[in-house]
Write a protein that holds these residues in place. Structure first.
Motif, PDB file in Angstrom:
ATOM      1  N   ALA A  64      16.154  42.578 -20.190  1.00 59.14           N
ATOM      2  CA  ALA A  64      14.864  43.052 -19.143  1.00 59.14           C
ATOM      3  C   ALA A  64      14.154  44.659 -19.482  1.00 59.14           C
ATOM      4  CB  ALA A  64      14.997  43.541 -18.031  1.00 59.14           C
ATOM      5  N   PRO A  65      13.417  44.809 -19.685  1.00 56.50           N
ATOM      6  CA  PRO A  65      12.453  45.505 -19.981  1.00 56.50           C
ATOM      7  C   PRO A  65      12.122  46.783 -18.959  1.00 56.50           C
ATOM      8  CG  PRO A  65      10.162  43.815 -19.130  1.00 56.50           C
ATOM      9  CD  PRO A  65      12.292  42.922 -20.291  1.00 56.50           C
ATOM     10  N   LEU A  67      11.681  48.669 -16.017  1.00 55.47           N
ATOM     11  CA  LEU A  67      10.613  48.254 -14.825  1.00 55.47           C
ATOM     12  C   LEU A  67       9.879  49.186 -14.768  1.00 55.47           C
ATOM     13  CD1 LEU A  67      13.041  47.326 -11.797  1.00 55.47           C
ATOM     14  CD2 LEU A  67      10.940  45.989 -12.118  1.00 55.47           C
ATOM     15  N   PRO A  68       8.494  49.431 -14.982  1.00 59.16           N
ATOM     16  CA  PRO A  68       7.608  49.728 -15.241  1.00 59.16           C
ATOM     17  C   PRO A  68       6.785  51.032 -13.521  1.00 59.16           C
ATOM     18  CG  PRO A  68       6.446  48.198 -14.872  1.00 59.16           C
ATOM     19  CD  PRO A  68       8.199  47.469 -14.893  1.00 59.16           C
ATOM     20  N   ARG A  69       8.035  50.463 -12.849  1.00 58.10           N
ATOM     21  CA  ARG A  69       7.675  51.110 -10.948  1.00 58.10           C
ATOM     22  C   ARG A  69       8.395  50.217  -9.707  1.00 58.10           C
ATOM     23  NH1 ARG A  69       3.875  48.707  -7.726  1.00 58.10           N
ATOM     24  NH2 ARG A  69       2.974  47.322  -8.340  1.00 58.10           N
ATOM     25  N   GLN A  70       8.502  50.706  -9.442  1.00 59.44           N
ATOM     26  CA  GLN A  70       8.987  50.081  -7.504  1.00 59.44           C
ATOM     27  C   GLN A  70       8.120  49.171  -6.965  1.00 59.44           C
ATOM     28  OE1 GLN A  70      12.029  50.715  -6.048  1.00 59.44           O
ATOM     29  NE2 GLN A  70      12.428  51.337  -8.188  1.00 59.44           N
ATOM     30  N   PHE A  71       8.629  48.038  -6.658  1.00 58.89           N
ATOM     31  CA  PHE A  71       7.511  47.331  -6.649  1.00 58.89           C
ATOM     32  C   PHE A  71       7.568  46.835  -4.636  1.00 58.89           C
ATOM     33  CE2 PHE A  71       5.652  45.197 -10.363  1.00 58.89           C
ATOM     34  CZ  PHE A  71       6.891  45.686 -11.086  1.00 58.89           C
ATOM     35  N   THR A  72       8.247  48.104  -4.327  1.00 59.87           N
ATOM     36  CA  THR A  72       8.320  47.745  -2.882  1.00 59.87           C
ATOM     37  C   THR A  72       6.709  47.816  -2.211  1.00 59.87           C
ATOM     38  OG1 THR A  72       9.195  49.892  -3.142  1.00 59.87           O
ATOM     39  CG2 THR A  72      10.718  48.761  -2.914  1.00 59.87           C
ATOM     40  N   LEU A  73       7.098  47.521  -1.178  1.00 59.86           N
ATOM     41  CA  LEU A  73       5.945  47.568  -0.593  1.00 59.86           C
ATOM     42  C   LEU A  73       5.597  48.415   0.548  1.00 59.86           C
ATOM     43  CD1 LEU A  73       5.756  43.620   0.658  1.00 59.86           C
ATOM     44  CD2 LEU A  73       4.983  44.731  -1.216  1.00 59.86           C
ATOM     45  N   THR A 158      17.602  51.033 -10.254  1.00 61.19           N
ATOM     46  CA  THR A 158      17.009  49.887 -11.452  1.00 61.19           C
ATOM     47  C   THR A 158      16.322  51.201 -12.469  1.00 61.19           C
ATOM     48  OG1 THR A 158      14.492  50.678 -10.091  1.00 61.19           O
ATOM     49  CG2 THR A 158      16.002  48.829  -9.999  1.00 61.19           C
TER      50      THR A 158
ATOM     51  N   VAL B  24      13.510  43.459  -2.226  1.00 56.29           N
ATOM     52  CA  VAL B  24      12.965  43.994  -3.198  1.00 56.29           C
ATOM     53  C   VAL B  24      13.300  44.383  -4.584  1.00 56.29           C
ATOM     54  CG1 VAL B  24      10.706  45.395  -4.180  1.00 56.29           C
ATOM     55  CG2 VAL B  24      10.431  43.908  -1.779  1.00 56.29           C
ATOM     56  N   ARG B  25      13.884  45.415  -3.619  1.00 57.55           N
ATOM     57  CA  ARG B  25      15.232  46.125  -4.892  1.00 57.55           C
ATOM     58  C   ARG B  25      15.658  44.926  -5.018  1.00 57.55           C
ATOM     59  NH1 ARG B  25      14.603  49.311  -0.762  1.00 57.55           N
ATOM     60  NH2 ARG B  25      12.821  50.896  -0.916  1.00 57.55           N
ATOM     61  N   GLN B  28      13.942  43.145  -8.059  1.00 57.52           N
ATOM     62  CA  GLN B  28      12.312  42.933  -8.804  1.00 57.52           C
ATOM     63  C   GLN B  28      12.795  43.239  -9.981  1.00 57.52           C
ATOM     64  OE1 GLN B  28      11.039  47.097  -7.845  1.00 57.52           O
ATOM     65  NE2 GLN B  28      12.811  48.249  -7.815  1.00 57.52           N
ATOM     66  N   SER B  29      14.013  43.072 -10.181  1.00 59.32           N
ATOM     67  CA  SER B  29      14.226  43.196 -12.059  1.00 59.32           C
ATOM     68  C   SER B  29      13.797  41.916 -12.938  1.00 59.32           C
ATOM     69  CB  SER B  29      15.731  44.012 -12.200  1.00 59.32           C
ATOM     70  OG  SER B  29      15.552  45.405 -11.945  1.00 59.32           O
ATOM     71  N   TYR B  32      10.257  41.045 -12.508  1.00 60.34           N
ATOM     72  CA  TYR B  32       9.990  41.298 -13.610  1.00 60.34           C
ATOM     73  C   TYR B  32       9.912  40.971 -15.200  1.00 60.34           C
ATOM     74  CZ  TYR B  32       7.715  45.055 -17.060  1.00 60.34           C
ATOM     75  OH  TYR B  32       6.512  45.814 -17.159  1.00 60.34           O
ATOM     76  N   HIS B  33      11.302  41.274 -14.881  1.00 60.07           N
ATOM     77  CA  HIS B  33      11.945  40.196 -16.759  1.00 60.07           C
ATOM     78  C   HIS B  33      10.996  38.901 -16.208  1.00 60.07           C
ATOM     79  CE1 HIS B  33      14.846  40.114 -19.341  1.00 60.07           C
ATOM     80  NE2 HIS B  33      13.908  39.872 -19.666  1.00 60.07           N
ATOM     81  N   TYR B  36       7.019  39.288 -17.701  1.00 60.54           N
ATOM     82  CA  TYR B  36       7.364  39.400 -18.852  1.00 60.54           C
ATOM     83  C   TYR B  36       7.039  38.424 -19.573  1.00 60.54           C
ATOM     84  CZ  TYR B  36       7.116  43.487 -22.547  1.00 60.54           C
ATOM     85  OH  TYR B  36       7.277  43.764 -23.883  1.00 60.54           O
ATOM     86  N   SER B  46       3.420  43.604 -14.103  1.00 62.10           N
ATOM     87  CA  SER B  46       3.651  44.113 -12.966  1.00 62.10           C
ATOM     88  C   SER B  46       2.468  43.242 -12.411  1.00 62.10           C
ATOM     89  CB  SER B  46       2.762  45.701 -13.294  1.00 62.10           C
ATOM     90  OG  SER B  46       3.532  46.116 -13.711  1.00 62.10           O
ATOM     91  N   ASP B  47       1.918  43.059 -12.489  1.00 58.98           N
ATOM     92  CA  ASP B  47       0.699  42.234 -11.102  1.00 58.98           C
ATOM     93  C   ASP B  47       1.498  41.227 -10.848  1.00 58.98           C
ATOM     94  OD1 ASP B  47      -2.485  43.261 -12.724  1.00 58.98           O
ATOM     95  OD2 ASP B  47      -1.810  44.165 -11.500  1.00 58.98           O
ATOM     96  N   THR B  49       4.396  41.042 -10.889  1.00 56.95           N
ATOM     97  CA  THR B  49       5.451  40.963 -10.235  1.00 56.95           C
ATOM     98  C   THR B  49       4.966  41.746  -7.927  1.00 56.95           C
ATOM     99  OG1 THR B  49       6.535  41.235 -11.798  1.00 56.95           O
ATOM    100  CG2 THR B  49       7.038  42.531  -9.741  1.00 56.95           C
ATOM    101  N   GLN B  50       4.078  41.971  -8.489  1.00 60.88           N
ATOM    102  CA  GLN B  50       3.553  42.488  -7.738  1.00 60.88           C
ATOM    103  C   GLN B  50       2.300  41.553  -6.222  1.00 60.88           C
ATOM    104  OE1 GLN B  50       3.266  46.323  -6.293  1.00 60.88           O
ATOM    105  NE2 GLN B  50       3.917  44.888  -5.045  1.00 60.88           N
ATOM    106  N   ASP B  51       2.249  40.900  -7.054  1.00 60.26           N
ATOM    107  CA  ASP B  51       1.251  40.001  -6.136  1.00 60.26           C
ATOM    108  C   ASP B  51       2.449  38.854  -5.642  1.00 60.26           C
ATOM    109  OD1 ASP B  51      -1.548  38.986  -8.526  1.00 60.26           O
ATOM    110  OD2 ASP B  51      -1.064  40.497  -6.960  1.00 60.26           O
ATOM    111  N   PHE B  53       6.061  39.465  -4.794  1.00 56.12           N
ATOM    112  CA  PHE B  53       5.759  40.025  -3.180  1.00 56.12           C
ATOM    113  C   PHE B  53       5.626  40.332  -2.072  1.00 56.12           C
ATOM    114  CE2 PHE B  53      10.287  40.926  -4.728  1.00 56.12           C
ATOM    115  CZ  PHE B  53      10.605  41.163  -5.875  1.00 56.12           C
ATOM    116  N   VAL B  54       3.987  40.668  -2.253  1.00 57.43           N
ATOM    117  CA  VAL B  54       3.283  40.130  -1.610  1.00 57.43           C
ATOM    118  C   VAL B  54       3.522  38.881  -0.958  1.00 57.43           C
ATOM    119  CG1 VAL B  54       0.537  40.821  -0.490  1.00 57.43           C
ATOM    120  CG2 VAL B  54       2.561  42.652  -2.476  1.00 57.43           C
TER     121      VAL B  54
END
Lengths: 420, 212
Positions: A64-65, A67-73, A158, B24-25, B28-29, B32-33, B36, B46-47, B49-51, B53-54
């Protein structure tokens, strides 16, 4: 009728098409037999099977690449839908309430010492140790949860920690509980209205629940069990205005025992909240007690004179530190805070995404940016905003709000309308 | 703060963001994977993934039990698809064409990777080609392959996530695997002998590496 060659070719295709399922073990018994029989006879089929298997194994091994950042809201996100009414949830969380109450009492007591306007008769109520808690526990109007949630549960580490750049990271992965939250976040404005008497608080935002005796101990925090910051958004919603009790001189504030020499909501943090300093010196802080509070959610956050990287830095805050939030810029990308100094605070600005604030940001007053003095100064560490959605994971984050992907994402994050 | 998943979900359904963030935590891996691998681009992932979760938070109350992971991945699948559509510069008729730009069959691969395969010591050339190969697949096959062989979903879960049936999943998966295999074999000429798929297979036969 098939001639032999056709049958073989058909069989080749037949088997070929089923190799994938054969590998997964999902073929019917009949098909599996056909495939295995063919495999035994055809090297081509065997090679095909091998290459297929190998391809799959490569896929399974892909790493897995990072994680560029946390995606928490962000905690200020509106609840997807209103659940049980706040008061009901309160009823279910007696312990939390009690603990919170105790806390609030202390805070209130502390703050009441200040001759600030606002809360009129808190003392009466406070002495009864009733109100504050209710007041403190705002209804779902503030659908947000305690900022620094101690994740008791183990979070799978992560790549985020490595990055250190977690603009949306909400949890402080510290061991110790930050019991202060529930208390410190009280909607002060509301609170001030509510405090006056022991009478039931205005239904609008307060939940009149009986309080438990205030604990005279000096560490009210420790009595607040972690569950206090429970899942209920209500609980956390209570956290609105900072750790301050209603402003307003409530001289009658009862038992001295309630007043703690140390700021009860700052068990460990050094950000001397107004509470701390004000206990010593009853400086006028008219608005501070009604302010919402923010908690820093990045390892280090630079504080600037104004809402922009072009302003010089005046200091920095650490992860978990709390500050009162006094306003915002018009685009809500920067927040004005009360940056604590030795005996007082001074106004400072930080990037909005790096503070978890216990109140909706749109409720904050828009503050005019100060003039850019000292034209000779150059902005430090200005991030190339817009380029990266991540703050560079340098030890010191400037807290500049880049074109925060957050602000750019769907409105629900900032919209005051409830998500349904 | 609840500590197990059902409690977290229940709390999130009541609007508790921190509980949702625990989820999320936890996910998220993999989200995202998946994004990706499907999108081949870090920013797009990233976009997406964020979308995802929202949207998951917004719709959390529609989750009625079962595999939360599968439910979430379905949202991710949709987000990936949205990302692909958003990034298309030219409208095309067919679905596949829409999602694979013929002039740039592996879009984003070049931008996503900061290092070329040459100076990336950790990853093998083969892994690079895997990524590249994934991008040559039509979207449906790609998502199916990623969900199955990278995320480890079962056919039924993939069917749910991609809104199809198991039969379709099986056939897409079969074709996807075969295509990727062909792609890798074709790269043999480009790879040093030691990396040739065929040779590798010989080695692994002896090593019994097969994870399947």
């Amino acid at each position: 009728m098939f001639n032999r060659k056709n049958r073989i070719q058909d069989l080749d295709s037949y088997v070929e098409e089923r190799l994938s399922e054969y590998i997964d073990g999902t073929l019917s018994d009949q098909d599996r037999a056909i495939v295995e029989a063919h495999l035994a006879k055809s090297e081509r089929a065997r090679e095909s099977l091998d290459s297929l298997r190998y391809t799959i194994s490569l896929l399974k091994q892909t790493t897995a690449p990072a994680l560029p950042r946390q995606f928490t809201l962000p905690v200020t996100l509106r609840a997807p839908a209103q659940g049980t009414p706040a008061w009901l949830l309160w009823g279910l969380r007696g312990v939390a309430v009690a603990a919170t109450a105790a806390f609030v009492i202390l805070l209130t007591a502390t703050l009441l010492r200040q001759p600030n306007g606002g809360i009129a008769n808190a003392p009466a109520a406070l002495s009864q140790t009733q109100l504050p808690v209710n007041v403190a526990l705002a209804p779902t109007a503030l659908p947000y949860a305690a900022p620094a949630r101690n994740s008791v549960t183990a979070n799978p580490p992560t790549a985020a920690p490595a990055a250190g750049a977690a603009p949306q990271m909400i949890t402080i992965e510290a061991e110790n509980a930050e019991p202060v939250f529930p208390i410190t976040e009280t909607p002060f404005a509301a609170m001030s209205k509510a405090l006056p008497t022991e009478a039931p608080l205005p239904t609008m935002e307060f939940i009149p629940t009986p309080l438990i005796q205030s604990q005279p101990t000096s560490q009210p925090n420790t009595q607040i069990p972690k569950p206090t910051t429970g899942p209920s958004g209500v609980n956390s919603d209570a956290n609105a205005a900072g750790s301050s009790a209603p402003t307003g001189g409530l001289p009658a504030l009862a038992p001295p025992t309630k007043e703690q020499p140390t700021s009860p909501n700052e068990p460990s943090e050094s950000t001397s909240e107004a509470a701390t300093s004000t206990i010593q010196a009853p400086t006028q802080r008219t608005t501070s007690l009604q302010m919402p509070e923010g908690v820093v959610n990045v390892s280090q956050l630079r504080v600037r004179r104004g809402p922009g990287v072009e302003y010089r830095a005046i200091g920095s805050l650490r992860l978990g530190e709390r500050v009162r939030v006094s306003g915002r810029n018009s685009s809500t990308t920067w927040l004005e805070i009360e940056y604590p100094r030795a005996l007082e605070t001074e106004p400072g600005w930080v990037g909005a995404t790096f503070l978890e604030v216990n109140a909706p940001l749109e409720n904050l007053p828009v503050v005019e940016p100060p003039p850019l003095q000292e034209p000779g100064e150059t902005p430090t560490e200005a991030l190339p905003s817009g380029e990266s959605k991540i703050d560079t994971p340098t030890p010191e984050m400037t807290g500049e709000p880049t074109n925060s992907n957050f602000n750019a994402t769907p409105e629900p994050l900032e919209s005051p309308t409830p998500l349904h | 703060m609840p500590t197990n998943e059902p409690e977290l979900i229940a709390a999130a359904q009541k609007g508790d963001v921190p509980s949702f963030n625990q989820l999320v935590r936890a996910y998220q891996s993999i989200v995202y994977h998946t994004a990706y691998r499907v999108l081949g681009d870090g920013d797009a992932a990233s976009d997406a993934t964020q979308d995802a979760f929202v949207n998951a938070y917004k719709n959390i109350r529609s989750f009625r039990g079962g595999s939360f992971k599968a439910w979430l991945l379905r949202i991710v699948t949709n987000s990936c698809y949205d990302q692909l559509r958003a990034k298309q510069r030219k409208p095309t008729a067919s679905l596949d064409a829409l999602l694979i730009d013929p002039d740039n069959p592996a879009p984003g691969l070049g931008e996503a990777r900061e290092e070329s395969p040459h100076d990336h010591a950790e990853r093998s050339e083969l892994a690079y080609w895997i990524e590249k190969g994934l991008q040559t697949l039509p979207y449906d096959q790609r998502i199916t392959l990623v969900l199955s062989d990278i995320d480890g979903f079962a056919y039924e879960e993939i069917a749910l996530a991609t809104n199809t049936n198991v039969g379709t999943v099986k056939s897409r998966l079969s074709r996807a695997r075969a295509h990727l295999r062909e792609f890798l074999l074709q790269q043999q000429e480009l790879l040093p002998a030691s990396y040739r798929l065929k040779n590798r297979m010989e080695e692994t036969k002896n090593l019994r590496i097969e994870n399947v």
